[in-house]
Scaffold this active site. Sequence first.
Site, PDB file in Angstrom:
ATOM      1  N   ASN A 149       0.884  -1.168   0.000  1.00 18.18           N
ATOM      2  CA  ASN A 149       0.000   0.000   0.000  1.00 18.18           C
ATOM      3  C   ASN A 149       0.919   1.214   0.000  1.00 18.18           C
ATOM      4  O   ASN A 149       1.490   1.567   1.029  1.00 18.18           O
ATOM      5  CB  ASN A 149      -0.893  -0.007   1.256  1.00 18.18           C
ATOM      6  CG  ASN A 149      -1.676   1.286   1.389  1.00 18.18           C
ATOM      7  OD1 ASN A 149      -1.866   2.005   0.411  1.00 18.18           O
ATOM      8  ND2 ASN A 149      -2.135   1.588   2.602  1.00 18.18           N
ATOM      9  N   TRP A 150       1.054   1.805  -1.180  1.00 19.17           N
ATOM     10  CA  TRP A 150       2.004   2.922  -1.302  1.00 19.17           C
ATOM     11  C   TRP A 150       1.507   4.199  -0.638  1.00 19.17           C
ATOM     12  O   TRP A 150       2.255   5.155  -0.491  1.00 19.17           O
ATOM     13  CB  TRP A 150       2.287   3.201  -2.788  1.00 19.17           C
ATOM     14  CG  TRP A 150       3.137   2.185  -3.467  1.00 19.17           C
ATOM     15  CD1 TRP A 150       3.609   0.996  -2.964  1.00 19.17           C
ATOM     16  CD2 TRP A 150       3.642   2.267  -4.814  1.00 19.17           C
ATOM     17  NE1 TRP A 150       4.368   0.347  -3.914  1.00 19.17           N
ATOM     18  CE2 TRP A 150       4.403   1.101  -5.052  1.00 19.17           C
ATOM     19  CE3 TRP A 150       3.513   3.206  -5.836  1.00 19.17           C
ATOM     20  CZ2 TRP A 150       5.036   0.852  -6.278  1.00 19.17           C
ATOM     21  CZ3 TRP A 150       4.138   2.977  -7.063  1.00 19.17           C
ATOM     22  CH2 TRP A 150       4.898   1.802  -7.266  1.00 19.17           C
ATOM     23  N   LYS A 151       0.227   4.228  -0.284  1.00 20.70           N
ATOM     24  CA  LYS A 151      -0.380   5.444   0.284  1.00 20.70           C
ATOM     25  C   LYS A 151      -0.129   6.619  -0.679  1.00 20.70           C
ATOM     26  O   LYS A 151      -0.082   6.414  -1.880  1.00 20.70           O
ATOM     27  CB  LYS A 151       0.156   5.720   1.687  1.00 20.70           C
ATOM     28  CG  LYS A 151       0.126   4.486   2.578  1.00 20.70           C
ATOM     29  CD  LYS A 151       0.347   4.809   4.018  1.00 20.70           C
ATOM     30  CE  LYS A 151       0.495   3.515   4.796  1.00 20.70           C
ATOM     31  NZ  LYS A 151       0.263   3.669   6.205  1.00 20.70           N
TER      32      LYS A 151
ATOM     33  N   HIS B 221      -9.426   1.572   4.587  1.00 22.16           N
ATOM     34  CA  HIS B 221      -8.158   1.716   5.319  1.00 22.16           C
ATOM     35  C   HIS B 221      -8.381   2.661   6.510  1.00 22.16           C
ATOM     36  O   HIS B 221      -9.148   3.618   6.416  1.00 22.16           O
ATOM     37  CB  HIS B 221      -7.075   2.262   4.387  1.00 22.16           C
ATOM     38  CG  HIS B 221      -5.704   2.161   4.975  1.00 22.16           C
ATOM     39  ND1 HIS B 221      -5.235   3.065   5.904  1.00 22.16           N
ATOM     40  CD2 HIS B 221      -4.714   1.257   4.802  1.00 22.16           C
ATOM     41  CE1 HIS B 221      -4.010   2.716   6.258  1.00 22.16           C
ATOM     42  NE2 HIS B 221      -3.669   1.618   5.609  1.00 22.16           N
TER      43      HIS B 221
ATOM     44  N   GLU C 255      -6.693   4.982   7.628  1.00 23.92           N
ATOM     45  CA  GLU C 255      -6.421   6.400   7.342  1.00 23.92           C
ATOM     46  C   GLU C 255      -7.617   7.043   6.648  1.00 23.92           C
ATOM     47  O   GLU C 255      -7.908   8.218   6.854  1.00 23.92           O
ATOM     48  CB  GLU C 255      -5.139   6.529   6.500  1.00 23.92           C
ATOM     49  CG  GLU C 255      -3.900   6.233   7.342  1.00 23.92           C
ATOM     50  CD  GLU C 255      -2.727   5.644   6.586  1.00 23.92           C
ATOM     51  OE1 GLU C 255      -2.705   5.702   5.337  1.00 23.92           O
ATOM     52  OE2 GLU C 255      -1.819   5.100   7.251  1.00 23.92           O
TER      53      GLU C 255
ATOM     54  N   GLU D 179      -5.747  -4.945  10.258  1.00 24.06           N
ATOM     55  CA  GLU D 179      -4.726  -3.946  10.542  1.00 24.06           C
ATOM     56  C   GLU D 179      -5.029  -3.253  11.870  1.00 24.06           C
ATOM     57  O   GLU D 179      -5.837  -2.314  11.910  1.00 24.06           O
ATOM     58  CB  GLU D 179      -4.704  -2.898   9.425  1.00 24.06           C
ATOM     59  CG  GLU D 179      -4.387  -3.465   8.064  1.00 24.06           C
ATOM     60  CD  GLU D 179      -3.691  -2.447   7.182  1.00 24.06           C
ATOM     61  OE1 GLU D 179      -2.601  -2.755   6.713  1.00 24.06           O
ATOM     62  OE2 GLU D 179      -4.234  -1.339   6.997  1.00 24.06           O
TER      63      GLU D 179
ATOM     64  N   GLY E  81       2.228   2.082  10.674  1.00 24.30           N
ATOM     65  CA  GLY E  81       3.192   3.171  10.536  1.00 24.30           C
ATOM     66  C   GLY E  81       3.869   3.554  11.843  1.00 24.30           C
ATOM     67  O   GLY E  81       4.534   4.579  11.931  1.00 24.30           O
TER      68      GLY E  81
ATOM     69  N   SER F 102       3.129  -2.392  10.239  1.00 23.73           N
ATOM     70  CA  SER F 102       4.584  -2.462  10.434  1.00 23.73           C
ATOM     71  C   SER F 102       5.154  -3.840  10.116  1.00 23.73           C
ATOM     72  O   SER F 102       6.107  -4.297  10.760  1.00 23.73           O
ATOM     73  CB  SER F 102       4.972  -2.020  11.856  1.00 23.73           C
ATOM     74  OG  SER F 102       4.555  -0.692  12.077  1.00 23.73           O
TER      75      SER F 102
ATOM     76  N   GLY G 153       2.746  -1.207   4.242  1.00 20.86           N
ATOM     77  CA  GLY G 153       2.835   0.220   3.948  1.00 20.86           C
ATOM     78  C   GLY G 153       4.278   0.637   3.741  1.00 20.86           C
ATOM     79  O   GLY G 153       4.850   0.472   2.660  1.00 20.86           O
ATOM     80  N   GLY G 154       4.904   1.137   4.805  1.00 25.24           N
ATOM     81  CA  GLY G 154       6.262   1.691   4.708  1.00 25.24           C
ATOM     82  C   GLY G 154       7.254   0.794   3.995  1.00 25.24           C
ATOM     83  O   GLY G 154       8.017   1.248   3.141  1.00 25.24           O
TER      84      GLY G 154
HETATM   85  C1  PEP Z   1      -0.804   0.113   5.798  1.00 27.56           C
HETATM   86  O1  PEP Z   1      -0.755   1.257   5.385  1.00 27.56           O
HETATM   87  O2  PEP Z   1      -1.740  -0.600   5.437  1.00 27.56           O
HETATM   88  C2  PEP Z   1       0.252  -0.361   6.691  1.00 27.56           C
HETATM   89  C3  PEP Z   1       0.147  -1.550   7.220  1.00 27.56           C
HETATM   90  O3  PEP Z   1       1.305   0.491   6.918  1.00 27.56           O
HETATM   91  P1  PEP Z   1       2.714   0.118   7.627  1.00 27.56           P
HETATM   92  O4  PEP Z   1       3.171  -1.175   7.040  1.00 27.56           O
HETATM   93  O5  PEP Z   1       3.598   1.272   7.297  1.00 27.56           O
HETATM   94  O6  PEP Z   1       2.429  -0.010   9.092  1.00 27.56           O
END
Ligand code: PEP
Length: 248
Positions: free
Chosen positions: A9-11, A94, A96, A166, A172, A212, A233-234
């Site tokens: 998930n590049w956001k 999501h 966010e 999640e 994040g 994460s 994500g990251g």
């Molecule tokens: C996400 O954005 O779905 C996510 C899990 O982010 P991260 O891996 O950065 O925690």
Amino acid sequence: MRKPIIAGNWKMNNTVKDTEALLTELQPLVKDAKCDVVVCVPFTDIVRAVELCKGTNIHVGAQNVAWADKGAFTGEISAAMLVEAGAEYVVLGHSERRQYFGETDETVNKRLTQAIRNGLKPILCVGETLAEREGNKTEGVLQVQLAGAFKDVEAKQAADVVIAYEPVWAIGTGKTATSAQAEETIAFIRSEIAKLYDRQTADAIRIQYGGSMNPSNASELMAQPDIDGGLIGGASLKAADFAKVVNF
Ligand code: PEP
């Protein structure tokens, strides 16, 4: 016999130029992956990402879809637009989106049914906040999110939805749920799907962990019997890191 699925998930990261560099670096690193590999990219990157991933094992997704077919919905992107651009998957609900853009279980359900109607494969995000976990409300929160999201969705369609569990406190933040916590909660989600539908649907549906997840914890999380993949994500923004997760 569920095939694992690892999705990035590049956001709101990566211009078209960045997309070209990242996907070109990623392709050789994930070409032998045993799981489904997906990158969910910003809308403006979809067409180029699809072009670049043609003939590879990388699938492209979006990060949201409108619930209406077309019309006066400024700022929204329709399912037909995503399909024509070549997107196969779409991230929905999501945290966010729920936190910053007023997404609710009702709007997530409308987007989910619209995605299914148009042949997009949803990656449905659910998860509790830290306060909810500490208040022993995790299961109740997940029950409400799942019942809301799957309202009016038939079993056959539900089996093709990917659920991403999640925990909001792990997104994040560098804090990962332990593999035992993630397994326990994902097994609970599967039991809820069995209650909403039936055992067969629950056994078929793929449930990812997200929060994460990175090269150092992926293999332990992926070894859990109910964890069928990850939403990353990251760590999906660096080709080498994402590839290590994909090749868990
Ligand atoms: C996400 O954005 O779905 C996510 C899990 O982010 P991260 O891996 O950065 O925690």
